[in-house]
Design an enzyme around this catalytic site. Structure first.
Site, PDB file in Angstrom:
ATOM      1  N   PRO A 129     -43.481  -5.367   5.990  1.00 38.56           N
ATOM      2  CG  PRO A 129     -41.566  -4.237   6.506  1.00 38.56           C
ATOM      3  CD  PRO A 129     -42.973  -4.157   6.041  1.00 38.56           C
ATOM      4  CG  ASP A 180     -50.294 -14.601   3.317  1.00 42.72           C
ATOM      5  OD1 ASP A 180     -51.743 -15.263   3.030  1.00 42.72           O
ATOM      6  OD2 ASP A 180     -49.768 -13.859   2.608  1.00 42.72           O
ATOM      7  CE  LYS A 226     -50.945 -17.607  -0.941  1.00 44.81           C
ATOM      8  NZ  LYS A 226     -49.658 -17.288  -1.626  1.00 44.81           N
ATOM      9  N   GLY A 267     -48.454 -10.357   3.652  1.00 41.34           N
ATOM     10  CA  GLY A 267     -47.240  -9.951   3.956  1.00 41.34           C
ATOM     11  C   GLY A 267     -46.551  -9.017   2.828  1.00 41.34           C
ATOM     12  N   GLY A 268     -45.668  -7.932   3.176  1.00 43.03           N
ATOM     13  CA  GLY A 268     -45.196  -7.261   2.075  1.00 43.03           C
ATOM     14  C   GLY A 268     -46.260  -6.126   1.433  1.00 43.03           C
ATOM     15  CG  ASP A 269     -47.618  -4.211  -2.629  1.00 43.50           C
ATOM     16  OD1 ASP A 269     -48.031  -3.317  -2.368  1.00 43.50           O
ATOM     17  OD2 ASP A 269     -47.443  -4.688  -4.135  1.00 43.50           O
ATOM     18  CB  THR A 286     -42.196  -4.405  -1.322  1.00 40.01           C
ATOM     19  OG1 THR A 286     -41.848  -5.950  -1.756  1.00 40.01           O
ATOM     20  CG2 THR A 286     -41.121  -3.524  -1.827  1.00 40.01           C
ATOM     21  CG  MET A 314     -39.995 -15.902  -0.947  1.00 42.59           C
ATOM     22  SD  MET A 314     -41.496 -16.196  -1.683  1.00 42.59           S
ATOM     23  CE  MET A 314     -41.512 -14.827  -3.327  1.00 42.59           C
TER      24      MET A 314
END
Lengths: 239, 239
Positions: free
Chosen positions: A14, A37, A58, A89-91, A119, A168
């Site tokens: 995260p 990213d 992105k 970012g995240g998974d 995640t 998001m």
């Protein structure tokens, strides 16, 4: 022509630099080049200070041409370097557009390894101390997002799970609340909104489904919205 | 009476010692006492060799009295030690019974911090290189499990998400397949079964929904079943 390099698709988690896996951190420290990213934090990039860093900037919602360019950059990096990291970012396997990058690399015969990341939903559950499942109350969870693909319906059916987590999910979550209320979910259903999860500017808001339906302030960073009975504050829970 | 200790609820991830987070590994190395589940691997416990190790041997499906005893042990440890770790397989906030442990600790005024872990579904997605979401194909995922609580219905509605992941899903997943087929999902829908994810004896099987409906061999270790169009092998994907 030199042998093709290997590409590691790594989940950064995260944001907090110590919420990457031990495996991910070790590989980052060995990378020759890292494509990252917009959601990857500067403190995470400090783990690969030796590498060439390429921002592929992105964000969700960007047009697919941008993804094609990233795919091409990944292939070119694997042609020039032995040890390439694609840091997300995240998974990588959950809302990470990994499918498109895997296809592009596999079509060129490039070896890929995937390293999972925390995640955001699970980091948010940890940060708020709210389990997403609860014995006798919630034993199914859905992770979903609004459409970003052209031609997809914007409003598919909402998952009928006990807990719902919208990624998001800033303004889009207001629409989710309106639809859940119309489906008969109760207005006082607990909602937890987490912005900039695990970062210094993390912000946690607790509201109800009815409150969410009335709107959500504009925000800068990534927003995660968790909805369900499991999100109820516990009797002695410190806030 | 001495000040109460602090309890860290830490996700160990799927099993491989380097799939814990950097934060989790650092805290394990500082722990005075570690209470760990049956699913935590010996290589993970090597990260806290300095600590007193207490096996609380819980497996899914065990009776709730066992959980009450674990809650009590946690409280007693926080009364005797300053730095207590409760180490759980996967992530503590997803099918981890964290709610019950948090309530027990909070009722005694004991401070708790939660450190997320890689949940098995994401480790399985990484191991099989199968993203759980795919642009234009799958944008919602549900994680669910069969009932383990007395009084709960065994067969609630299955989540209507694009991708379904059943935890602790050995024999139970056969019933899931039967129900999905009856709901009209197509018989050749891809299914991936992962046993002992991320461990030396990891086993990956690829089948179809119809094939899963016909049964699944008995297995020893934890089984995760992933179902959905996103699990389709890619054109050039190495198997």
């Amino acid at each position: 022509m030199a042998a093709l390099g290997k590409v590691y698709l790594i989940g950064a988690g995260p944001g907090a630099a110590d919420l990457i896996t031990v495996r991910g951190a070790r590989l980052l420290a060995q990378a020759e080049v890292v494509l990252y990213d917009a959601l990857v934090t500067p403190e995470m990039l400090a783990l690969c200070a030796q590498a060439e860093l390429i921002s592929v900037g992105k964000r969700s919602g960007q047009r697919s041409t941008a993804q094609t360019a990233i795919n091409q950059q990944l292939v070119e990096c694997a042609q020039r370097y032995q040890m390439v990291v694609r840091l997300k970012g995240g998974d990588p396997m959950l809302f990470g557009r990994a499918d498109e990058e895997l296809r592009a690399l596999e079509a060129e015969g490039i070896e890929v390894e995937v390293v999972p990341g925390i995640t955001t939903a699970l980091a948010a559950a940890a940060a708020t101390k709210q389990p997403l499942t609860r014995r006798g109350v919630a034993r199914s969870v859905a992770f979903f997002t609004s459409s970003t693909a052209p031609g997809e319906p914007d409003h598919p059916a909402l998952p009928a799970t006990d807990t719902l987590v919208q990624y998001m999910g800033g303004r889009e979550a207001v629409g989710t609340a309106t639809r859940l209320l119309a489906e008969g979910r109760r207005p006082d259903l607990p909602v937890v909104v987490v912005e900039n999860c695990s970062r210094a500017d993390q912000r946690i808001r607790r509201l109800t489904l009815a409150g969410l339906g009335e709107g959500l302030d504009a925000t800068d960073g990534p927003v995660l919205v968790m909805i369900g009975e499991a999100l109820q504050l516990r009797l002695h829970q410190p806030v």
